[in-house]
Design a protein around this motif. Structure first.
Motif, PDB file in Angstrom:
ATOM      1  N   THR A 134       0.835  -1.204   0.000  1.00 31.30           N
ATOM      2  CA  THR A 134       0.000   0.000   0.000  1.00 31.30           C
ATOM      3  C   THR A 134       0.867   1.250   0.000  1.00 31.30           C
ATOM      4  O   THR A 134       2.097   1.172   0.108  1.00 31.30           O
ATOM      5  N   LEU A 135       0.209   2.400  -0.091  1.00 30.13           N
ATOM      6  CA  LEU A 135       0.867   3.692   0.058  1.00 30.13           C
ATOM      7  C   LEU A 135       0.315   4.380   1.302  1.00 30.13           C
ATOM      8  O   LEU A 135      -0.900   4.405   1.503  1.00 30.13           O
ATOM      9  N   ALA A 136       1.180   4.946   2.124  1.00 31.24           N
ATOM     10  CA  ALA A 136       0.747   5.642   3.332  1.00 31.24           C
ATOM     11  C   ALA A 136       0.212   7.030   2.989  1.00 31.24           C
ATOM     12  O   ALA A 136       0.515   7.591   1.937  1.00 31.24           O
ATOM     13  N   THR A 137      -0.600   7.570   3.884  1.00 23.12           N
ATOM     14  CA  THR A 137      -1.143   8.923   3.737  1.00 23.12           C
ATOM     15  C   THR A 137      -0.361   9.882   4.617  1.00 23.12           C
ATOM     16  O   THR A 137      -0.256   9.668   5.830  1.00 23.12           O
ATOM     17  N   ASN A 138       0.201  10.919   4.037  1.00 18.94           N
ATOM     18  CA  ASN A 138       0.933  11.921   4.807  1.00 18.94           C
ATOM     19  C   ASN A 138      -0.046  12.814   5.566  1.00 18.94           C
ATOM     20  O   ASN A 138      -1.063  13.241   5.021  1.00 18.94           O
ATOM     21  N   LEU A 139       0.255  13.093   6.819  1.00 19.50           N
ATOM     22  CA  LEU A 139      -0.608  13.951   7.625  1.00 19.50           C
ATOM     23  C   LEU A 139      -0.083  15.372   7.762  1.00 19.50           C
ATOM     24  O   LEU A 139      -0.857  16.306   8.009  1.00 19.50           O
ATOM     25  N   THR A 140       1.215  15.565   7.604  1.00 14.22           N
ATOM     26  CA  THR A 140       1.817  16.879   7.823  1.00 14.22           C
ATOM     27  C   THR A 140       1.194  17.936   6.913  1.00 14.22           C
ATOM     28  O   THR A 140       1.128  17.769   5.693  1.00 14.22           O
ATOM     29  N   GLY A 141       0.693  18.989   7.542  1.00 16.77           N
ATOM     30  CA  GLY A 141       0.120  20.089   6.789  1.00 16.77           C
ATOM     31  C   GLY A 141      -1.288  19.854   6.278  1.00 16.77           C
ATOM     32  O   GLY A 141      -1.897  20.767   5.715  1.00 16.77           O
ATOM     33  N   ARG A 142      -1.816  18.641   6.474  1.00 17.84           N
ATOM     34  CA  ARG A 142      -3.183  18.354   6.028  1.00 17.84           C
ATOM     35  C   ARG A 142      -4.196  18.952   7.014  1.00 17.84           C
ATOM     36  O   ARG A 142      -3.847  19.431   8.090  1.00 17.84           O
ATOM     37  N   THR A 143      -5.468  18.860   6.666  1.00 17.20           N
ATOM     38  CA  THR A 143      -6.526  19.466   7.484  1.00 17.20           C
ATOM     39  C   THR A 143      -7.216  18.405   8.330  1.00 17.20           C
ATOM     40  O   THR A 143      -7.703  17.398   7.810  1.00 17.20           O
ATOM     41  N   PHE A 144      -7.239  18.659   9.627  1.00 14.30           N
ATOM     42  CA  PHE A 144      -7.882  17.763  10.594  1.00 14.30           C
ATOM     43  C   PHE A 144      -9.198  18.383  11.034  1.00 14.30           C
ATOM     44  O   PHE A 144      -9.230  19.511  11.528  1.00 14.30           O
ATOM     45  N   GLY A 145     -10.296  17.654  10.852  1.00  6.73           N
ATOM     46  CA  GLY A 145     -11.609  18.149  11.228  1.00  6.73           C
ATOM     47  C   GLY A 145     -12.110  17.504  12.507  1.00  6.73           C
ATOM     48  O   GLY A 145     -12.347  16.292  12.547  1.00  6.73           O
ATOM     49  N   ALA A 146     -12.258  18.301  13.550  1.00  7.95           N
ATOM     50  CA  ALA A 146     -12.721  17.810  14.850  1.00  7.95           C
ATOM     51  C   ALA A 146     -14.218  18.048  14.975  1.00  7.95           C
ATOM     52  O   ALA A 146     -14.663  19.192  15.071  1.00  7.95           O
ATOM     53  N   VAL A 147     -14.997  16.972  14.962  1.00  4.57           N
ATOM     54  CA  VAL A 147     -16.438  17.066  15.207  1.00  4.57           C
ATOM     55  C   VAL A 147     -16.635  16.848  16.699  1.00  4.57           C
ATOM     56  O   VAL A 147     -16.634  15.728  17.191  1.00  4.57           O
ATOM     57  N   GLY A 148     -16.778  17.935  17.411  1.00  6.53           N
ATOM     58  CA  GLY A 148     -16.751  17.907  18.869  1.00  6.53           C
ATOM     59  C   GLY A 148     -15.423  18.452  19.338  1.00  6.53           C
ATOM     60  O   GLY A 148     -14.359  17.973  18.910  1.00  6.53           O
ATOM     61  N   PHE A 149     -15.457  19.470  20.195  1.00  3.96           N
ATOM     62  CA  PHE A 149     -14.220  20.129  20.612  1.00  3.96           C
ATOM     63  C   PHE A 149     -14.193  20.286  22.120  1.00  3.96           C
ATOM     64  O   PHE A 149     -13.747  21.287  22.662  1.00  3.96           O
ATOM     65  N   GLY A 150     -14.690  19.236  22.802  1.00  2.00           N
ATOM     66  CA  GLY A 150     -14.601  19.200  24.251  1.00  2.00           C
ATOM     67  C   GLY A 150     -13.230  18.722  24.676  1.00  2.00           C
ATOM     68  O   GLY A 150     -12.250  18.841  23.939  1.00  2.00           O
ATOM     69  N   ARG A 151     -13.147  18.126  25.865  1.00  2.61           N
ATOM     70  CA  ARG A 151     -11.859  17.710  26.414  1.00  2.61           C
ATOM     71  C   ARG A 151     -11.106  16.766  25.479  1.00  2.61           C
ATOM     72  O   ARG A 151      -9.929  16.967  25.170  1.00  2.61           O
ATOM     73  N   LEU A 152     -11.794  15.728  24.990  1.00  2.00           N
ATOM     74  CA  LEU A 152     -11.133  14.732  24.153  1.00  2.00           C
ATOM     75  C   LEU A 152     -10.881  15.252  22.742  1.00  2.00           C
ATOM     76  O   LEU A 152      -9.804  15.058  22.173  1.00  2.00           O
ATOM     77  N   GLY A 153     -11.887  15.912  22.165  1.00  2.00           N
ATOM     78  CA  GLY A 153     -11.721  16.451  20.820  1.00  2.00           C
ATOM     79  C   GLY A 153     -10.581  17.449  20.755  1.00  2.00           C
ATOM     80  O   GLY A 153      -9.792  17.456  19.792  1.00  2.00           O
ATOM     81  N   PHE A 154     -10.476  18.279  21.785  1.00  2.00           N
ATOM     82  CA  PHE A 154      -9.383  19.250  21.815  1.00  2.00           C
ATOM     83  C   PHE A 154      -8.040  18.569  22.029  1.00  2.00           C
ATOM     84  O   PHE A 154      -7.038  18.931  21.399  1.00  2.00           O
ATOM     85  N   ALA A 155      -8.000  17.563  22.918  1.00  2.00           N
ATOM     86  CA  ALA A 155      -6.736  16.884  23.209  1.00  2.00           C
ATOM     87  C   ALA A 155      -6.144  16.242  21.957  1.00  2.00           C
ATOM     88  O   ALA A 155      -4.941  16.353  21.689  1.00  2.00           O
ATOM     89  N   VAL A 156      -6.993  15.572  21.169  1.00  2.00           N
ATOM     90  CA  VAL A 156      -6.515  14.952  19.927  1.00  2.00           C
ATOM     91  C   VAL A 156      -6.055  16.028  18.951  1.00  2.00           C
ATOM     92  O   VAL A 156      -4.993  15.914  18.320  1.00  2.00           O
ATOM     93  N   SER A 157      -6.829  17.088  18.822  1.00  2.00           N
ATOM     94  CA  SER A 157      -6.486  18.175  17.903  1.00  2.00           C
ATOM     95  C   SER A 157      -5.153  18.814  18.268  1.00  2.00           C
ATOM     96  O   SER A 157      -4.322  19.119  17.399  1.00  2.00           O
ATOM     97  N   LYS A 158      -4.938  19.023  19.562  1.00  2.00           N
ATOM     98  CA  LYS A 158      -3.689  19.653  20.017  1.00  2.00           C
ATOM     99  C   LYS A 158      -2.484  18.792  19.638  1.00  2.00           C
ATOM    100  O   LYS A 158      -1.457  19.308  19.159  1.00  2.00           O
TER     101      LYS A 158
END
Length: 358
Positions: free
Chosen positions: A151-175
């Motif tokens: 397979t080919l891997a997907t690069n994450l650097t510079g891509r857009t992360f969409g957080a549906v929910g921005f409470g404690r857990l949603g924010f922690a993952v986003s950070k």
């Protein structure tokens, strides 16, 4: 005098006996169940299913349950005449109808957990994102079958992360994804404001904007999030308002190259809609830790479909492991035993539930 009958439910890993051995065997007889019966209030539960659950639980004066694995609605509680104490884990269990227990004078108590930053669920969610982006499980299976680089891997650097929910857990993952991979973070939930997102950034010691004036955590519309994010992560609290919130309308907006992650609760997403998207290969990858019915039935299409071939999406599945961390689970069982000993002495229980958690 006959010993008090104690049931420990849904101990999948069978680790509770070492903790419950601390109870005096002359006073307590402990039975551990490592399987989960179909929930009493499950829409597909037949009369026989309900009777089987009642038959299992009816003999016990004390029931120790694990979070939301076996729900306790009012109708089930009414059929447990011997129940004197119900112990659950964590400080919140939405699958217990606490008012029905309180009406019968049955105490209900949970447990605490040592605060970790990032916590277990956050770590598992990031692992799912990396796992599906880097095809870890698929390449592991291929290697063991004698293949090399399938397979080919997907690069994450510079891509857009969409957080549906921005409470404690949603924010922690986003950070983490912002700091570790410099992903562009966009977020949406029903009542989220840009001011609230900026305040979270400040409290985390992060700037609210970058050198180009772009928000560190940008609040966008629901449509914009699903149509522009390269990774969509669901991290909402399940409620009647949020049940089935994410549906075909949202999923059909996603890029074909996008990844979809749910480590929150299965019923937040209309499962049939997500399954159809996966079977048609409308998005690149899906990673799931939570399901409408748990354990996930062995004949579920999520289990039986050969994913990642013939135009289907790549799919990574884990069995609701977000909170299943060694120190946490061992600590919860230890606290349940301590609460039984408090109950025996007539002392106040730790983390006693006083409101309706159902």
């Amino acid at each position: 005098m006959a010993p008090v009958q104690v049931a420990v439910l849904d101990d999948y890993q069978e680790i509770s006996p070492e903790h419950f051995a601390a109870l005096d065997s002359a006073k307590y007889e402990v039975t551990t169940f490592s399987d989960t019966l179909l929930p009493y209030n499950h829409p597909e539960a037949t009369r026989d299913d309900k009777l089987a659950l009642i038959k299992r639980l009816e003999p016990f004066q004390i029931i120790c349950t694990m979070r939301e694995r076996t729900p306790f609605p009012r109708d089930l509680i009414a059929n447990l005449p011997n129940l004197k104490l119900l112990l659950t884990t964590s400080g919140r269990n939405a699958s217990l109808e606490v008012s029905a227990l309180t009406e019968r004078g049955i105490p209900v108590a949970g447990t605490t957990a040592e605060p970790l930053d990032p916590d277990s669920t956050t770590q598992h969610c990031v692992a799912l994102i990396l796992g599906i982006a880097r095809n870890i499980a698929q390449e592991n299976a291929a290697m063991k079958a004698g293949f090399w680089q399938t397979t080919l891997a997907t690069n994450l650097t510079g891509r857009t992360f969409g957080a549906v929910g921005f409470g404690r857990l949603g924010f922690a993952v986003s950070k983490i994804l912002k700091v570790a991979f410099n992903m562009k973070i966009i977020a949406w939930s029903t009542n989220l404001t840009q001011e609230a997102a900026d305040e979270k950034a400040r409290k985390a010691g992060l700037p609210t904007e970058d050198e180009n004036g772009e928000k560190t955590f940008k609040v966008v519309s629901r449509d914009e999030l699903f149509s522009t994010a390269d990774v969509v992560n669901i991290q909402l609290v399940l409620s009647e308002r949020s049940r089935g919130l994410i549906n075909a309308s949202d999923l059909n907006k996603m890029k074909k190259t996008a990844l979809f992650i749910n480590a929150a609760r299965g019923p937040l997403v209309v499962q049939d809609d997500l399954l159809q998207v996966a079977k048609k290969g409308q998005i690149s990858g899906i990673a799931i830790d939570v399901y409408d019915t748990e354990p996930l039935p062995v004949n579920s299409e999520w289990r039986t479909t050969r994913w990642g071939i013939d135009g289907k999406s790549r799919v990574l599945l884990t069995p609701h492991m977000g909170y299943v961390q060694d120190a946490t689970i061992h600590g919860w069982y230890k606290q349940q035993v301590e609460n039984i000993l408090r109950w025996e002495k007539g002392e106040e229980l730790a983390v006693q539930y006083k409101d309706n958690g159902y």
